[in-house]
Design a protein around this motif. Structure first.
Motif, PDB file in Angstrom:
ATOM      1  N   ILE A 160     -27.153 -10.664  39.123  1.00 35.64           N
ATOM      2  CA  ILE A 160     -27.286  -9.285  39.610  1.00 35.64           C
ATOM      3  C   ILE A 160     -28.067  -9.261  40.917  1.00 35.64           C
ATOM      4  N   ILE A 161     -29.167  -9.995  40.977  1.00 34.95           N
ATOM      5  CA  ILE A 161     -29.970 -10.032  42.207  1.00 34.95           C
ATOM      6  C   ILE A 161     -29.184 -10.685  43.334  1.00 34.95           C
ATOM      7  N   TRP A 162     -28.456 -11.750  43.024  1.00 33.76           N
ATOM      8  CA  TRP A 162     -27.685 -12.429  44.076  1.00 33.76           C
ATOM      9  C   TRP A 162     -26.569 -11.546  44.618  1.00 33.76           C
ATOM     10  N   SER A 163     -25.926 -10.792  43.756  1.00 31.87           N
ATOM     11  CA  SER A 163     -24.832  -9.923  44.214  1.00 31.87           C
ATOM     12  C   SER A 163     -25.331  -8.759  45.058  1.00 31.87           C
ATOM     13  N   SER A 164     -26.582  -8.364  44.888  1.00 35.13           N
ATOM     14  CA  SER A 164     -27.144  -7.238  45.664  1.00 35.13           C
ATOM     15  C   SER A 164     -28.106  -7.718  46.744  1.00 35.13           C
ATOM     16  N   ARG A 165     -27.953  -8.970  47.179  1.00 35.38           N
ATOM     17  CA  ARG A 165     -28.895  -9.527  48.145  1.00 35.38           C
ATOM     18  C   ARG A 165     -28.809  -8.866  49.515  1.00 35.38           C
ATOM     19  N   HIS A 166     -27.668  -8.191  49.836  1.00 33.75           N
ATOM     20  CA  HIS A 166     -27.512  -7.564  51.146  1.00 33.75           C
ATOM     21  C   HIS A 166     -28.050  -6.128  51.173  1.00 33.75           C
ATOM     22  N   LEU A 167     -28.450  -5.597  50.009  1.00 37.06           N
ATOM     23  CA  LEU A 167     -28.983  -4.243  49.952  1.00 37.06           C
ATOM     24  C   LEU A 167     -30.420  -4.208  50.463  1.00 37.06           C
ATOM     25  N   PRO A 168     -30.904  -3.055  50.863  1.00 32.87           N
ATOM     26  CA  PRO A 168     -32.306  -2.943  51.296  1.00 32.87           C
ATOM     27  C   PRO A 168     -33.249  -3.352  50.170  1.00 32.87           C
ATOM     28  N   SER A 169     -34.372  -3.913  50.514  1.00 25.39           N
ATOM     29  CA  SER A 169     -35.305  -4.460  49.533  1.00 25.39           C
ATOM     30  C   SER A 169     -35.841  -3.400  48.589  1.00 25.39           C
ATOM     31  N   TYR A 170     -35.997  -2.129  49.087  1.00 29.22           N
ATOM     32  CA  TYR A 170     -36.568  -1.097  48.232  1.00 29.22           C
ATOM     33  C   TYR A 170     -35.604  -0.664  47.134  1.00 29.22           C
ATOM     34  N   LEU A 171     -34.321  -1.092  47.214  1.00 24.39           N
ATOM     35  CA  LEU A 171     -33.348  -0.748  46.181  1.00 24.39           C
ATOM     36  C   LEU A 171     -33.274  -1.797  45.066  1.00 24.39           C
ATOM     37  N   GLY A 172     -33.967  -2.868  45.263  1.00 27.44           N
ATOM     38  CA  GLY A 172     -33.913  -3.937  44.269  1.00 27.44           C
ATOM     39  C   GLY A 172     -35.270  -4.202  43.642  1.00 27.44           C
ATOM     40  N   PRO A 173     -35.387  -5.289  42.879  1.00 31.15           N
ATOM     41  CA  PRO A 173     -36.655  -5.643  42.227  1.00 31.15           C
ATOM     42  C   PRO A 173     -37.706  -6.044  43.262  1.00 31.15           C
ATOM     43  N   SER A 174     -38.941  -6.022  42.858  1.00 26.84           N
ATOM     44  CA  SER A 174     -40.040  -6.390  43.754  1.00 26.84           C
ATOM     45  C   SER A 174     -40.089  -7.903  43.948  1.00 26.84           C
ATOM     46  N   ALA A 175     -40.872  -8.308  44.947  1.00 22.92           N
ATOM     47  CA  ALA A 175     -41.021  -9.741  45.212  1.00 22.92           C
ATOM     48  C   ALA A 175     -41.656 -10.449  44.017  1.00 22.92           C
ATOM     49  N   ALA A 176     -42.586  -9.789  43.324  1.00 25.83           N
ATOM     50  CA  ALA A 176     -43.224 -10.392  42.152  1.00 25.83           C
ATOM     51  C   ALA A 176     -42.204 -10.619  41.040  1.00 25.83           C
ATOM     52  N   GLN A 177     -41.300  -9.637  40.852  1.00 24.70           N
ATOM     53  CA  GLN A 177     -40.279  -9.804  39.824  1.00 24.70           C
ATOM     54  C   GLN A 177     -39.318 -10.937  40.170  1.00 24.70           C
ATOM     55  N   ILE A 178     -38.943 -11.010  41.433  1.00 26.89           N
ATOM     56  CA  ILE A 178     -38.044 -12.088  41.856  1.00 26.89           C
ATOM     57  C   ILE A 178     -38.712 -13.450  41.657  1.00 26.89           C
ATOM     58  N   GLY A 179     -39.994 -13.548  42.014  1.00 19.52           N
ATOM     59  CA  GLY A 179     -40.717 -14.800  41.823  1.00 19.52           C
ATOM     60  C   GLY A 179     -40.837 -15.160  40.352  1.00 19.52           C
ATOM     61  N   HIS A 180     -41.117 -14.160  39.517  1.00 22.89           N
ATOM     62  CA  HIS A 180     -41.219 -14.387  38.075  1.00 22.89           C
ATOM     63  C   HIS A 180     -39.886 -14.871  37.509  1.00 22.89           C
ATOM     64  N   LEU A 181     -38.796 -14.234  37.916  1.00 25.85           N
ATOM     65  CA  LEU A 181     -37.472 -14.630  37.448  1.00 25.85           C
ATOM     66  C   LEU A 181     -37.136 -16.043  37.901  1.00 25.85           C
ATOM     67  N   PHE A 182     -37.487 -16.359  39.148  1.00 21.22           N
ATOM     68  CA  PHE A 182     -37.191 -17.689  39.680  1.00 21.22           C
ATOM     69  C   PHE A 182     -37.920 -18.757  38.863  1.00 21.22           C
ATOM     70  N   ILE A 183     -39.195 -18.541  38.564  1.00 25.32           N
ATOM     71  CA  ILE A 183     -39.966 -19.517  37.791  1.00 25.32           C
ATOM     72  C   ILE A 183     -39.406 -19.646  36.378  1.00 25.32           C
ATOM     73  N   LEU A 184     -39.098 -18.508  35.747  1.00 27.48           N
ATOM     74  CA  LEU A 184     -38.515 -18.549  34.408  1.00 27.48           C
ATOM     75  C   LEU A 184     -37.214 -19.336  34.390  1.00 27.48           C
ATOM     76  N   PHE A 185     -36.362 -19.073  35.355  1.00 22.16           N
ATOM     77  CA  PHE A 185     -35.045 -19.704  35.378  1.00 22.16           C
ATOM     78  C   PHE A 185     -35.154 -21.208  35.612  1.00 22.16           C
ATOM     79  N   VAL A 186     -35.998 -21.614  36.549  1.00 23.21           N
ATOM     80  CA  VAL A 186     -36.144 -23.042  36.858  1.00 23.21           C
ATOM     81  C   VAL A 186     -36.782 -23.784  35.676  1.00 23.21           C
ATOM     82  N   VAL A 187     -37.880 -23.251  35.143  1.00 20.79           N
ATOM     83  CA  VAL A 187     -38.566 -23.921  34.044  1.00 20.79           C
ATOM     84  C   VAL A 187     -37.670 -23.998  32.813  1.00 20.79           C
ATOM     85  N   ASN A 188     -36.989 -22.910  32.490  1.00 24.02           N
ATOM     86  CA  ASN A 188     -36.120 -22.910  31.311  1.00 24.02           C
ATOM     87  C   ASN A 188     -34.945 -23.866  31.501  1.00 24.02           C
TER      88      ASN A 188
END
Length: 429
Positions: A160-188
Motif C-alpha cells: 500500500i505504501i509503495w503504490s502511493s509513493r508518488h502522493l504528497p507525504s501528508y496523505l500517507g503514514p508518518s516517517a515514524a510509521q514507515i520506519g517502524h514498518l520497515f524494521i518489522l518487515f526486515v526483522v520478520n
C-alpha cells in the motif's frame, strides 16, 4: 573468555523473548494506527493465537528437563559391551562415572549424559533430547507459521505504501510509521527465513529418526569408507594396527511413520503432535530404541573408527591376529615406526598405556608421515577425529558434546563396577 561466553548465553533467552514480543505486539500496534489498512478482527485473534502457541512451546523447550541416565543403569548384554569396547565405541562415561545408553552423549553445558541428545541449543539454553525434541519441533513449527502469517500482513501494508509513493507525504503514514514498518518487515523476513531452514532440517531428522549428532556420525562414517577403499578396506589405527572399515547401515531408521511417532514421544495421535500442551515423553523411555534389523544384532552404532580405538597392549602390538601384515617395504617401515613410537610412549611413566589427550594432540599434532592416517582431514592436516569437520564445517563440540569424553576416553570400566555386575549376575542365577 569463558565468563564472556557464559554471559552471552544467559542473554539468549531474553533476546528471543524480546524478539517474539516485538514482532507479535508492536506489529498489532502499528496495524491499529495504520489508517490505510487498520487492524482487522481476524488478524487480531490469529496473531495472538499464534503468539500464544509460540510462547508456550518456547517456554517448554527452555524449561523441560532434557533427561538424565538413571543411577545404576547398566547395559543388559555384557557381551555387547565387550564388543563395543573392542571396536572403540564408548559405553562408559568417566565424567558421570556411569554407563551410557545407545544414542546418549555427554553435554559439556548440562554436565551430564543426555538421552538421545540432538544438540545443545544456545537459544533455549537447554538440550534438544528425547524428552525436549517434540516441544522444540512445535516451537519451530508455530514460529514459522505465525511469522509467515505476519509476513503476509506486513507485505500488504508495504504494498500500500509503495503504490502511493508518488502522493504528497501528508496523505500517507508518518516517517515514524514507515520506519517502524520497515524494521518489522526486515526483522520478520530474516527471522522466518532462518527458522524455515532450521525447521526443514529438523523435520528431515524427524522423518529419518536421526539426531544432528548422528547425522555428523553418518557423514564421518561415509568419509572413512571412501578413504578405506584406497587401502583395501583398512585404515591404520593406534600402534600400527589395521582397522577394517565396512559399510554399516544406520539402525534406527524404521520407516517414516514410525520415525515420526518415535520422535514425537511415541504417540500416533497426529493432533497431539501439534498441541502446544502435549505431555512430555514418559520418563521411563529414552534408554532403548527400536532398530530396523538391517545389521547383525551384535553390531551397534556408531561404526568403528580408528581414532576412537584405545592403544593396544604390548602383546597386542606384537600379535599377528591384531594387526594385518604389511605388504611392502614402505609399509613395513611405517608400521615399525608407529609401533616403536607407541612402545616409547608406554615406557614413559607420564604416558603409560594411553595417548595424549585429544586437545593436547590437536594443539601439538604428533609426527605422522603416513598419508593413510584416518585422522587426516581432507585438507591434509593431521589431528585425529577431533580435527574432522563435516561438509558444513562443524565439529561435535559445535553441537554441545564434550569431545574430551566422547573421544579418546580410554579409561577402562572401574573394577568396582565390574565386581558389582558379577555379583548381580550371580544373585540372578
Amino acid at each position: 573468555m569463558l565468563c564472556s561466553s557464559f554471559s552471552i548465553s544467559r542473554l539468549a533467552i531474553p533476546a528471543v523473548c524480546t524478539l517474539i514480543a516485538f514482532l507479535a505486539y508492536t506489529s498489532q500496534y502499528f496495524f491499529l494506527y495504520f489508517d490505510e489498512a487498520p487492524l482487522r478482527g481476524e488478524e487480531l485473534w490469529r496473531i495472538n493465537i499464534f503468539a500464544s502457541c509460540i510462547w508456550i512451546c518456547y517456554y517448554r523447550s527452555c524449561t523441560v528437563d532434557p533427561g538424565r541416565i538413571p543411577k545404576g543403569w547398566a547395559p543388559p548384554d555384557r557381551k555387547q559391551v565387550e564388543a563395543d569396547e573392542a571396536s572403540g565405541r564408548q559405553r562408559w562415561c568417566r565424567r558421570c562415572e556411569a554407563f551410557k545408553p545407545p544414542r546418549a552423549h555427554h553435554c559439556k553445558t548440562c554436565r551430564r549424559c543426555i538421552p538421545k541428545m540432538d544438540h545443545h541449543c544456545p537459544w533455549t539454553s537447554n538440550c534438544v533430547s528425547h524428552f525436549t525434541f517434540p516441544h522444540f519441533v512445535r516451537f519451530l513449527f508455530y514460529a514459522v507459521i505465525g511469522m509467515g502469517y505476519l509476513e503476509t500482513r506486513l507485505f500488504e501494508r508495504v504494498s500500500i505504501i509503495w503504490s502511493s509513493r508518488h502522493l504528497p507525504s501528508y496523505l500517507g503514514p508518518s516517517a515514524a510509521q514507515i520506519g517502524h514498518l520497515f524494521i518489522l518487515f526486515v526483522v520478520n523476513s530474516l527471522t522466518v527465513f532462518a527458522l524455515s531452514i532450521l525447521l526443514v532440517r529438523t523435520l528431515w531428522t524427524l522423518g529419518s529418526n536421526t539426531t544432528t549428532i548422528e547425522s555428523w556420525e553418518i557423514e564421518r562414517h561415509e568419509t572413512l569408507i571412501r578413504r578405506a577403499r584406497h587401502f583395501g578396506g583398512f585404515l591404520p589405527g593406534p600402534g600400527g594396527i589395521q582397522v577394517q572399515i565396512k559399510k554399516q547401515e544406520f539402525p534406527y531408521d524404521i520407516g517414516i511413520w514410525s520415525n515420526i511417532k518415535a520422535g514425537m514421544g511415541g504417540s500416533a495421535n497426529v493432533i497431539s503432535w501439534f498441541w502446544p500442551l502435549a505431555r512430555t515423553p514418559d520418563r521411563s523411555t529414552g534408554l532403548e530404541y527400536e532398530e530396523n534389523g538391517f545389521e547383525d544384532p551384535s553390531i551397534s552404532w556408531p561404526p568403528p573408527d580408528p581414532d576412537r580405538i584405545p592403544l593396544p597392549s604390548r602383546d597386542q602390538l606384537n600379535s599377528a591376529a591384531f594387526a594385518s601384515a604389511p605388504t611392502s617395504n614402505i609399509e613395513i617401515e611405517a608400521f615399525n615406526r608407529r609401533k616403536e613410537e607407541d612402545l616409547r610412549r608406554r615406557r614413559n611413566p607420564t604416558e603409560i598405556g594411553r595417548r595424549k589427550p585429544f586437545h593436547v594432540r590437536f594443539d601439538e599434532p604428533e609426527d605422522n608421515s603416513s598419508e593413510q592416517s584416518s585422522g587426516a582431514s581432507d585438507d591434509g592436516s593431521v589431528g585425529g577425529e577431533e580435527a574432522w569437520k563435516n561438509s558444513e564445517g562443524e565439529r561435535l563440540r559445535d553441537f554441545g558434546v564434550d569431545e574430551e569424553v566422547e573421544f579418546y576416553d580410554e579409561e577402562d570400566i572401574p573394577l568396582a563396577i565390574l565386581m558389582q555386575q558379577r555379583a548381580q549376575r550371580q544373585a540372578a542365577h
